[in-house]
Enzyme design. Structure first.
Site, mmCIF file in Angstrom:
data_model
loop_
_atom_site.group_PDB
_atom_site.id
_atom_site.type_symbol
_atom_site.label_atom_id
_atom_site.label_comp_id
_atom_site.label_asym_id
_atom_site.label_seq_id
_atom_site.Cartn_x
_atom_site.Cartn_y
_atom_site.Cartn_z
ATOM 1 N N ASN A 151 0.844 -1.196 0.000
ATOM 2 C CA ASN A 151 0.000 0.000 0.000
ATOM 3 C C ASN A 151 0.877 1.243 0.000
ATOM 4 O OD1 ASN A 151 0.636 -0.802 2.686
ATOM 5 N ND2 ASN A 151 -1.063 0.363 3.539
ATOM 6 N N GLU A 204 0.314 5.174 0.714
ATOM 7 C CA GLU A 204 -0.622 6.201 1.185
ATOM 8 C C GLU A 204 -0.176 7.590 0.742
ATOM 9 O OE1 GLU A 204 -1.116 5.519 5.412
ATOM 10 O OE2 GLU A 204 -2.211 3.652 5.023
ATOM 11 N N CYS A 220 -4.038 0.707 -2.617
ATOM 12 C CA CYS A 220 -3.930 -0.535 -1.845
ATOM 13 C C CYS A 220 -2.855 -1.446 -2.430
ATOM 14 C CB CYS A 220 -5.252 -1.294 -1.851
ATOM 15 S SG CYS A 220 -6.565 -0.519 -0.916
ATOM 16 N N GLU A 280 -3.002 -4.589 -3.179
ATOM 17 C CA GLU A 280 -3.476 -5.468 -4.260
ATOM 18 C C GLU A 280 -3.425 -4.749 -5.597
ATOM 19 O OE1 GLU A 280 -4.867 -4.789 -1.383
ATOM 20 O OE2 GLU A 280 -6.113 -6.418 -0.625
ATOM 21 N N CYS A 326 -10.282 -4.921 -0.131
ATOM 22 C CA CYS A 326 -11.397 -3.978 -0.073
ATOM 23 C C CYS A 326 -12.250 -4.123 -1.339
ATOM 24 C CB CYS A 326 -10.882 -2.550 0.070
ATOM 25 S SG CYS A 326 -10.199 -1.862 -1.457
ATOM 26 N N CYS A 367 -10.580 -3.139 -4.654
ATOM 27 C CA CYS A 367 -9.576 -4.122 -5.103
ATOM 28 C C CYS A 367 -10.244 -5.395 -5.602
ATOM 29 C CB CYS A 367 -8.592 -4.422 -3.983
ATOM 30 S SG CYS A 367 -7.464 -3.037 -3.660
#
Ligand code: THU
Length: 150
Positions: free
Chosen positions: A64, A66, A75, A77, A110, A113
């Site tokens: 990830n 940010e 993210c 993924e 999530c 993703c």
């Protein structure tokens, strides 16, 4: 067992078996754990690593990333999937995804993703930490009726 290069790519000389061999899922897990250390997560302090296995046997991984503008966060993924597309083009097929986090807490992909995994892996198996421990699920269990344009 193939070695994983610094950007966490590898090739596995088999494919198209229905169930992943245990050594392959273990390798995916190792790749996810390794790349997790590169996460940029100063805001959530929640580091995530993901590794994807393609139908051609290659493994890509991502963490990830940010941003101070929180919504710009990517993210793990999606980092892995976008890295694979950037390297190989859009015809990749995702066979499996492994997701880990550094808190040892439940963490399935999530919703965003899941949709991105579905785009490139409508038959993918997802390995993740559930509330009941390690779990594997088909992408369509996690994302029933995923969106497709064709
Ligand atoms: N995150 C992921 O990278 N993957 C997931 O599957 C769930 C959430 C990241 C996004 C954000 O950087 C942090 O975890 C907290 O939400």
């Amino acid at each position: 067992m193939p070695s994983i290069s610094p950007d966490c790519r590898g090739t596995i000389p088999y494919m198209r078996t229905k169930t992943l061999p245990a050594n392959v899922s273990a390798q995916l897990l190792r790749s996810a754990k390794k790349v997790m250390k590169n996460a940029h997560a100063p805001y959530s302090k929640f580091r995530v690593g993901a590794a994807i296995l393609l139908s051609n046997g290659k493994i890509f991984s991502g963490c990830n990333v940010e941003n101070a503008s929180y919504g710009m966060t990517n993210c793990a993924e999606r980092t892995a999937i976008f890295t694979a597309v950037a390297a190989l083009g859009p015809k990749i097929e995702i066979r499996a995804v492994s997701v880990v986090n550094d808190q040892g807490v439940p963490c399935s992909p999530c919703g965003a993703c899941r949709q991105v995994i579905y785009e490139f892996g409508p038959d993918a198996t997802i390995f993740f930490q559930s509330a009941d421990g390690p779990k594997q699920a088909h992408i369509t269990e996690l994302l029933p009726e995923g969106f497709r344009l064709q």
